[in-house]
Design a protein around this motif. Sequence first.
Motif, short mmCIF file in Angstrom:
data_model
loop_
_atom_site.label_atom_id
_atom_site.label_comp_id
_atom_site.label_asym_id
_atom_site.label_seq_id
_atom_site.Cartn_x
_atom_site.Cartn_y
_atom_site.Cartn_z
N GLU A 132 0.86 -1.19 0.00
CA GLU A 132 0.00 0.00 0.00
C GLU A 132 0.89 1.23 0.00
N PHE A 133 0.60 2.17 -0.90
CA PHE A 133 1.34 3.42 -0.96
C PHE A 133 0.37 4.58 -1.09
N ASP A 134 0.41 5.50 -0.14
CA ASP A 134 -0.49 6.66 -0.13
C ASP A 134 -1.96 6.25 -0.23
N GLY A 135 -2.32 5.18 0.49
CA GLY A 135 -3.71 4.75 0.53
C GLY A 135 -4.16 3.93 -0.65
N ARG A 136 -3.26 3.59 -1.58
CA ARG A 136 -3.62 2.80 -2.75
C ARG A 136 -2.88 1.46 -2.72
N ASP A 137 -3.60 0.39 -3.08
CA ASP A 137 -3.01 -0.94 -3.10
C ASP A 137 -2.39 -1.22 -4.46
N GLY A 138 -1.24 -1.88 -4.44
CA GLY A 138 -0.57 -2.19 -5.70
C GLY A 138 0.35 -3.39 -5.55
N ILE A 139 0.96 -3.77 -6.67
CA ILE A 139 1.89 -4.90 -6.72
C ILE A 139 3.27 -4.39 -7.13
N VAL A 140 4.30 -4.82 -6.41
CA VAL A 140 5.68 -4.46 -6.77
C VAL A 140 6.07 -5.22 -8.03
N ILE A 141 6.36 -4.49 -9.12
CA ILE A 141 6.68 -5.15 -10.39
C ILE A 141 8.17 -5.10 -10.71
N SER A 142 8.91 -4.19 -10.09
CA SER A 142 10.36 -4.17 -10.27
C SER A 142 10.99 -3.40 -9.12
N PHE A 143 12.29 -3.66 -8.94
CA PHE A 143 12.97 -3.06 -7.80
C PHE A 143 14.44 -2.90 -8.10
N THR A 144 14.99 -1.72 -7.79
CA THR A 144 16.43 -1.48 -7.87
C THR A 144 16.87 -0.85 -6.55
N VAL A 145 18.16 -0.58 -6.42
CA VAL A 145 18.63 0.02 -5.18
C VAL A 145 18.18 1.47 -5.05
N ARG A 146 17.66 2.06 -6.13
CA ARG A 146 17.24 3.47 -6.07
C ARG A 146 15.74 3.63 -6.12
N THR A 147 15.02 2.81 -6.88
CA THR A 147 13.58 3.01 -7.05
C THR A 147 12.82 1.69 -6.95
N THR A 148 11.53 1.83 -6.65
CA THR A 148 10.60 0.70 -6.63
C THR A 148 9.41 1.05 -7.53
N LYS A 149 9.06 0.13 -8.44
CA LYS A 149 7.92 0.35 -9.33
C LYS A 149 6.72 -0.45 -8.83
N ILE A 150 5.58 0.26 -8.72
CA ILE A 150 4.35 -0.36 -8.24
C ILE A 150 3.26 -0.22 -9.29
N GLU A 151 2.57 -1.32 -9.57
CA GLU A 151 1.39 -1.28 -10.44
C GLU A 151 0.15 -1.30 -9.55
N PHE A 152 -0.63 -0.23 -9.59
CA PHE A 152 -1.79 -0.11 -8.71
C PHE A 152 -2.92 -1.02 -9.19
N ILE A 153 -3.62 -1.62 -8.23
CA ILE A 153 -4.64 -2.61 -8.55
C ILE A 153 -5.88 -1.96 -9.16
N ASP A 154 -6.23 -0.74 -8.71
CA ASP A 154 -7.51 -0.16 -9.13
C ASP A 154 -7.54 0.22 -10.60
N ASP A 155 -6.48 0.82 -11.13
CA ASP A 155 -6.51 1.27 -12.53
C ASP A 155 -5.32 0.78 -13.36
N ARG A 156 -4.50 -0.11 -12.77
CA ARG A 156 -3.34 -0.69 -13.46
C ARG A 156 -2.29 0.35 -13.87
N SER A 157 -2.34 1.52 -13.28
CA SER A 157 -1.30 2.52 -13.55
C SER A 157 -0.01 2.13 -12.80
N VAL A 158 1.12 2.58 -13.33
CA VAL A 158 2.43 2.23 -12.77
C VAL A 158 3.11 3.49 -12.27
N MET A 159 3.68 3.42 -11.08
CA MET A 159 4.39 4.55 -10.49
C MET A 159 5.78 4.09 -10.04
#
Length: 269
Positions: A132-159
């Motif tokens: 959960e990030f900022d009140g939104r549920d998502g799935i971790v799709i990639s990870f590096t030592v600097r950033t984490t990418k999350i695909e949100f469940i509600d609208d499939r957007s990626v942050m």
Amino acid sequence: MEQMLLETVQDASRQITITSIINICLVAAIVVAVFIILSVVRKRLKNKLPLENDLRRLHMYTTVFRIVKVLVIISGVIAILQVLGINISGIAGGIGVVLVIFLLAMKDSFQDLFSGFTIMTDKYFSVGDAVEFDGRDGIVISFTVRTTKIEFIDDRSVMSIANRNISKIRKLTHMVDIDLPLPYELDRKAVYDLLSPICDEIGQIEGVESCELKGTQSFEDSAILYKIRFFCEPKDRPDIRRAVIKTIQDGLKKAGVQIPYRQLDVHTK
């Protein structure tokens, strides 16, 4: 400044002898040998890592190797300057000032790296985990030592989220709670007789792992809250939650029980 630089070059040229050339070549050979060893070690580690769960470990190894290479190069340059008889004390002071400015400018990047290493060593989450990030549920799709990418469940957007914001990321579990308000007129036995079959029906919903009635949660102004708990995959939570609520509504309607709501009585003379 130019005169000082010219004098430094002249001093270095006087120190160039057969012995100094041999020493410089030796330092260069050591640097190259260390680079080769690091490359071999990194390649072997990469081949030993399965893939998905250890991708983050590969990113950590890559970053560590890069830092080591930079340190080796700096050490080699310092060694060569000493062989040439150049006084590096003044240079070191200037480098120190530049280094402080560089560290201040790169503060956020270093914070991302530190947080990334923390995530890796603590195994806080990995690719495929629900968060959960900022009140939104998502799935971790990639990870590096600097950033984490999350695909949100509600609208499939990626942050893409900087790892310095790890404090805002919460790993989700399979547990989901629903607090159901029921009227005070229903005694405890009647509530359990009503909700137990509903929980059994919820447990039969596709994707629900199990469901149980936890009992009384709290006493409110116009109702008693009863907690129903079920378990499912976090990525399926929105759809399954709607199905669970529908099952509860249908069960209450069939039993003729209305969900209480707050009412205001106005008395007039």
